[in-house]
Design an enzyme around this catalytic site. Sequence first.
Site, PDB file in Angstrom:
ATOM      1  N   HIS A 151     -35.273 -17.004 -40.676  1.00 52.46           N
ATOM      2  CA  HIS A 151     -34.878 -16.788 -39.282  1.00 52.46           C
ATOM      3  C   HIS A 151     -33.507 -16.099 -39.261  1.00 52.46           C
ATOM      4  CE1 HIS A 151     -37.196 -19.595 -36.306  1.00 52.46           C
ATOM      5  NE2 HIS A 151     -37.457 -18.330 -36.070  1.00 52.46           N
ATOM      6  N   ASP A 174     -30.806 -16.222 -37.566  1.00 49.09           N
ATOM      7  CA  ASP A 174     -29.509 -16.914 -37.476  1.00 49.09           C
ATOM      8  C   ASP A 174     -29.079 -17.512 -38.813  1.00 49.09           C
ATOM      9  OD1 ASP A 174     -31.773 -18.609 -36.774  1.00 49.09           O
ATOM     10  OD2 ASP A 174     -30.362 -20.203 -36.290  1.00 49.09           O
ATOM     11  N   HIS A 175     -30.017 -17.682 -39.734  1.00 40.16           N
ATOM     12  CA  HIS A 175     -29.685 -18.256 -41.042  1.00 40.16           C
ATOM     13  C   HIS A 175     -29.397 -17.196 -42.113  1.00 40.16           C
ATOM     14  CE1 HIS A 175     -30.776 -22.553 -40.141  1.00 40.16           C
ATOM     15  NE2 HIS A 175     -31.226 -21.913 -39.078  1.00 40.16           N
ATOM     16  N   ASP A 225     -33.919 -25.961 -40.719  1.00 43.93           N
ATOM     17  CA  ASP A 225     -34.624 -26.218 -39.455  1.00 43.93           C
ATOM     18  C   ASP A 225     -35.978 -26.825 -39.792  1.00 43.93           C
ATOM     19  OD1 ASP A 225     -32.501 -24.903 -38.314  1.00 43.93           O
ATOM     20  OD2 ASP A 225     -33.648 -23.148 -37.668  1.00 43.93           O
TER      21      ASP A 225
HETATM   22 ZN   LIG Z   1     -35.149 -21.485 -37.796  1.00 45.25          ZN
END
Ligand SMILES: [Zn+2]
Length: 278
Positions: A62, A64-65, A173
Amino acid sequence: MQVVILGSGSPIPAPDRAGPSTLVRTSAGDLLFDAGRGVLLRAAAAFSGAVAFKAVFLTHLHSDHITDLNDIITTRWAMSFVPTPLTVYGPIGTAALVTRTEAMLEQDIGYRLAHHEGLNWNPDTIVTEVSEGVVFEEGDVRITVAPSDHAPVHPTVAYRIDDGGRSVVIAGDTIPCPGLDRLAVGADALVHTVIRRDQIEALGVPRLIDVLDYHSTAPQAGNTAERAGVGTLVLTHMVPPVQPGGEQEWIDQARGEFAGEIVLAEDLTTIDLPPIDQ
Ligand SMILES: [Zn+2]
């Protein structure tokens, strides 16, 4: 071992929270887990950085990571005086991500190669794609991987770092799942991304309600920590962002499920885990 939350934020930009990333300082060197927005700014504040990272570990892909992985690749390459390959571990898909990231940087790489006489090698990234089991062993440090559950994002992984008789788990997550349960048993610390179902439902924004599907709430993170017998639960990546004065609510929600120590992370929150078996 020392755990430094470099970025305690989420995809939602916040003035005082960098994107998700955690630095684990071990007897084998500085290990970085995820590479969110602003990671190198916070690493500098922790007196670490792109050249110092022994390895980078990604929980999932993802944006944001991973958004500042390109900054790590460029900075390590451009600031090294000899070829210094970057080692990256991540779920299946990480090799393609790195290949494409280096392709994105092609113009910059060309400019710097042409300009700096002493720089005559390309960035070099050594990728190991991981799914389960022990993936890193050096001295007293052992890193174990298990699948997490962030469906429909797949595959995703969580990491456990053992060093000197102490241990920390980076959940990434995930919703509560067997892989994380196995990994977290008896860990000294569990770094867990969390959301607030009550606040997200009250906001009523469909795009935000979607994230309820694949994240743990604070009580769910607390429940995972309790079942695993974790020492300290570190809550991070709070969605929606923590409101000023609202910190205790997040802790109280996890406290309903977990009797151990609870820390609501800020950027540069540090957990010390000194060796006990040496
Ligand atoms: Zn995520």
